[in-house]
Design a protein around this motif. Structure first.
Motif, PDB file in Angstrom:
ATOM      1  N   THR A 238       0.830  -1.210   0.000  1.00 52.21           N
ATOM      2  CA  THR A 238       0.000   0.000   0.000  1.00 52.21           C
ATOM      3  C   THR A 238       0.862   1.257   0.000  1.00 52.21           C
ATOM      4  O   THR A 238       0.525   2.256  -0.650  1.00 52.21           O
ATOM      5  CB  THR A 238      -0.929   0.000   1.226  1.00 52.21           C
ATOM      6  OG1 THR A 238      -1.698  -1.208   1.229  1.00 52.21           O
ATOM      7  CG2 THR A 238      -1.876   1.192   1.198  1.00 52.21           C
ATOM      8  N   PHE A 242       0.596   4.325  -2.854  1.00 51.10           N
ATOM      9  CA  PHE A 242       0.507   5.764  -2.579  1.00 51.10           C
ATOM     10  C   PHE A 242       1.676   6.516  -3.193  1.00 51.10           C
ATOM     11  O   PHE A 242       1.495   7.577  -3.806  1.00 51.10           O
ATOM     12  CB  PHE A 242       0.505   6.001  -1.058  1.00 51.10           C
ATOM     13  CG  PHE A 242      -0.798   5.693  -0.379  1.00 51.10           C
ATOM     14  CD1 PHE A 242      -2.004   5.997  -0.968  1.00 51.10           C
ATOM     15  CD2 PHE A 242      -0.807   5.107   0.885  1.00 51.10           C
ATOM     16  CE1 PHE A 242      -3.211   5.721  -0.332  1.00 51.10           C
ATOM     17  CE2 PHE A 242      -1.994   4.827   1.534  1.00 51.10           C
ATOM     18  CZ  PHE A 242      -3.207   5.127   0.919  1.00 51.10           C
ATOM     19  N   ILE A 312      -8.114   2.462   4.372  1.00 46.87           N
ATOM     20  CA  ILE A 312      -8.123   2.803   2.952  1.00 46.87           C
ATOM     21  C   ILE A 312      -9.140   1.955   2.190  1.00 46.87           C
ATOM     22  O   ILE A 312      -9.510   2.276   1.057  1.00 46.87           O
ATOM     23  CB  ILE A 312      -6.700   2.637   2.360  1.00 46.87           C
ATOM     24  CG1 ILE A 312      -6.567   3.388   1.035  1.00 46.87           C
ATOM     25  CG2 ILE A 312      -6.345   1.173   2.206  1.00 46.87           C
ATOM     26  CD1 ILE A 312      -6.773   4.882   1.159  1.00 46.87           C
ATOM     27  N   ALA A 315     -11.992   3.967   0.767  1.00 44.64           N
ATOM     28  CA  ALA A 315     -11.761   4.975  -0.277  1.00 44.64           C
ATOM     29  C   ALA A 315     -12.778   4.920  -1.420  1.00 44.64           C
ATOM     30  O   ALA A 315     -13.203   5.972  -1.918  1.00 44.64           O
ATOM     31  CB  ALA A 315     -10.334   4.854  -0.819  1.00 44.64           C
ATOM     32  N   LEU A 327      -8.671  10.384   5.035  1.00 43.97           N
ATOM     33  CA  LEU A 327      -8.538   8.929   5.021  1.00 43.97           C
ATOM     34  C   LEU A 327      -7.112   8.515   4.676  1.00 43.97           C
ATOM     35  O   LEU A 327      -6.529   7.630   5.316  1.00 43.97           O
ATOM     36  CB  LEU A 327      -9.518   8.343   4.005  1.00 43.97           C
ATOM     37  CG  LEU A 327      -9.724   6.829   4.068  1.00 43.97           C
ATOM     38  CD1 LEU A 327     -10.576   6.467   5.274  1.00 43.97           C
ATOM     39  CD2 LEU A 327     -10.399   6.330   2.787  1.00 43.97           C
ATOM     40  N   ILE A 328      -6.539   9.159   3.661  1.00 43.11           N
ATOM     41  CA  ILE A 328      -5.168   8.856   3.254  1.00 43.11           C
ATOM     42  C   ILE A 328      -4.186   9.207   4.370  1.00 43.11           C
ATOM     43  O   ILE A 328      -3.217   8.479   4.619  1.00 43.11           O
ATOM     44  CB  ILE A 328      -4.823   9.598   1.948  1.00 43.11           C
ATOM     45  CG1 ILE A 328      -5.617   8.996   0.784  1.00 43.11           C
ATOM     46  CG2 ILE A 328      -3.325   9.538   1.652  1.00 43.11           C
ATOM     47  CD1 ILE A 328      -5.546   9.807  -0.495  1.00 43.11           C
ATOM     48  N   SER A 331      -4.388   6.493   6.962  1.00 44.30           N
ATOM     49  CA  SER A 331      -3.763   5.281   6.444  1.00 44.30           C
ATOM     50  C   SER A 331      -2.240   5.413   6.415  1.00 44.30           C
ATOM     51  O   SER A 331      -1.511   4.500   6.826  1.00 44.30           O
ATOM     52  CB  SER A 331      -4.290   4.962   5.046  1.00 44.30           C
ATOM     53  OG  SER A 331      -3.786   3.737   4.574  1.00 44.30           O
ATOM     54  N   PHE A 392      -7.023   0.323  -4.053  1.00 49.46           N
ATOM     55  CA  PHE A 392      -7.115   0.632  -2.629  1.00 49.46           C
ATOM     56  C   PHE A 392      -7.637  -0.564  -1.821  1.00 49.46           C
ATOM     57  O   PHE A 392      -7.167  -0.836  -0.715  1.00 49.46           O
ATOM     58  CB  PHE A 392      -8.015   1.844  -2.407  1.00 49.46           C
ATOM     59  CG  PHE A 392      -7.452   3.134  -2.942  1.00 49.46           C
ATOM     60  CD1 PHE A 392      -6.123   3.465  -2.751  1.00 49.46           C
ATOM     61  CD2 PHE A 392      -8.252   4.016  -3.653  1.00 49.46           C
ATOM     62  CE1 PHE A 392      -5.594   4.647  -3.242  1.00 49.46           C
ATOM     63  CE2 PHE A 392      -7.738   5.215  -4.147  1.00 49.46           C
ATOM     64  CZ  PHE A 392      -6.403   5.526  -3.933  1.00 49.46           C
ATOM     65  N   GLY A 396      -5.813  -2.605   1.345  1.00 50.57           N
ATOM     66  CA  GLY A 396      -6.456  -2.756   2.646  1.00 50.57           C
ATOM     67  C   GLY A 396      -6.536  -4.197   3.101  1.00 50.57           C
ATOM     68  O   GLY A 396      -6.295  -4.514   4.275  1.00 50.57           O
TER      69      GLY A 396
END
Length: 428
Positions: A238, A242, A312, A315, A327-328, A331, A392, A396
């Motif tokens: 993850t 990003f 995440i 999302a 949220l980001i 995370s 996403f 997760g």
């Protein structure tokens, strides 16, 4: 007592931060490069992933070299080569040229975590393992934050090539300071005798000093070592999504300009950096009071961090830009804390300090075995669905799996136990 050792922590933090400035340069320039060269999302996915191919290949050799020649030399050579490769990326005019320069950069950057981790293993007292490891790893969040702001601005006033030139020059500036200044605590002149004695006393009691180096094969037979490497991979997947695709997501899905995309990418990374430092300091204090670091109790904080990063998963159902940024941020904070403390957990459980470079190489290899897939898989997902949602969701789910592995399988000291079934690194 003075805390001059924090200067070493800061230097390693900047090392990783500037390393990630180089990595994020392609993410910032991606819309311009794709337009100029006519590249598809799948082709960009391969470009994003390409540095990890050679990075993964060279991690284990860099771990061996670090344990043999020390952090100063290995870091110095590595930084010189990856900064030069970043400048070469700016000179590239074809897909093949970009691919080759990114692969060269990845090979050289393989020195960073083994050598940086060994430097902190030499300098960090046991009571500061969590904070020291977090300062190392949080450079991977501060770097993208600083890099997206700086390079986004540079690209907006010139062109994408100057983003790579700027990133490369920053690396060379750090290298000068490292070569002039860095020493091991035994010979460093900037620390007092009292602080030197404290570092060496706590460092040497953090492992069983009568435990000889176990060797690479023995580390791979440790269930805790393999579990740590696997969980690292679940989190790094993850993190790489990003790192590589977030600016493009904000530009293409949320309609932000390059400058705004850089600003909105930087904000979650900055917050994640600061919050992860605070949480790491809290974990050190808690474990010092409870006397639980050597028993692997740090894993409980790692589990909580990875589960918080798994938010995440929500999302796909959020449209608001402020809410998706919140949220980001949550995370990324969970990722920054979980990955950092996972590095500290290795230091907690490792029996022989002579194996520090190899253990770090195994752990980061596990992470990048997943990371190598993340940008390519995301490119195919976007091309097939026209959406980032499944990317996403995949991240997760992996975070939840990694939390479970950490909770159940990272209890025994590394080097004192052997996994019941022979396991190879590729299974991690």
């Amino acid at each position: 007592m003075s805390k001059k050792r924090y200067l070493v922590y800061l230097g390693i933090f900047l090392l990783v931060a500037f390393n990630y400035v180089d990595r994020v340069a392609l993410s910032v320039a991606a819309p311009s490069i794709a337009k100029e060269l006519g590249l598809s999302p799948v082709e960009m996915g391969y470009l994003f992933s390409s540095y990890i191919w050679t990075y993964l290949l060279f991690l284990i050799p860099c771990g061996f070299l670090t344990d043999r020649y020390g952090a100063k030399l290995v870091n110095g050579v590595g930084v010189a080569f990856w900064s030069g490769a970043t400048i070469l990326t700016g000179l590239a005019g074809t897909f093949a040229g970009l691919l080759g320069s990114r692969m060269l950069m990845g090979a050289a950057e393989a020195s960073t975590y083994p050598a940086g981790g060994r430097a902190l293993r030499d300098w960090a007292p046991r009571s500061e393992f969590g904070l020291a490891a977090t300062m190392l790893n949080s450079g991977g969040y501060a770097g993208p934050a600083f890099g997206t702001l700086l390079l986004g601005w540079v690209v907006s006033i010139s062109d994408w090539r100057w983003g790579f030139y700027t990133a490369g020059f920053i690396g060379f500036a750090w290298l000068v300071g490292w070569l002039v200044w860095y020493r091991k605590p035994e010979t460093a002149t900037f620390v007092s005798e009292e602080e030197r004695a404290f570092i060496l006393r706590e460092r040497d009691t953090a492992a069983k000093v009568d435990s000889p180096a176990g060797g690479f094969g023995r580390l791979l037979r440790s269930r805790s070592m393999i579990a740590i490497a696997f969980a690292h991979g679940c989190a790094v997947y993850t993190q790489i999504v990003f790192l590589t695709w977030l600016p493009s997501y904000l530009a293409n899905v949320k309609g932000l300009s390059i400058v705004k995309s850089g600003l909105f990418t930087a904000f979650p990374y900055f917050l994640a950096t600061v919050l992860s430092w605070w949480l790491a300091h809290l974990s050190d204090r808690m474990l010092t009071r409870q006397g639980g670091s050597a028993t692997g109790r740090r894993r409980l904080i790692i589990v909580a961090s990875m589960l918080s990063a798994a938010v995440i998963l929500a999302a796909p159902v959020i449209d608001s830009v402020p809410l998706i940024l919140a949220l980001i941020t949550l995370s990324l904070t969970g990722l920054a804390t979980g990955i950092s403390l996972n590095i500290a957990l290795t230091a907690d459980l490792l029996q022989s300090p002579q194996d520090a470079g190899k253990a770090m190489a195994i752990q980061v290899s596990g992470g990048n075995a997943f990371g190598i897939v993340a940008p390519i898989a995301t490119g195919y997902i976007i091309a097939a669905t026209g959406s980032y949602d499944l990317a996403f969701v995949a991240g997760g789910i992996l975070l939840v799996i990694g939390a479970a592995v950490t909770f159940f399988l990272t209890r025994a000291p590394i080097g004192a136990e052997i996994a019941p079934v022979a396991v190879t690194l590729r299974h991690a």
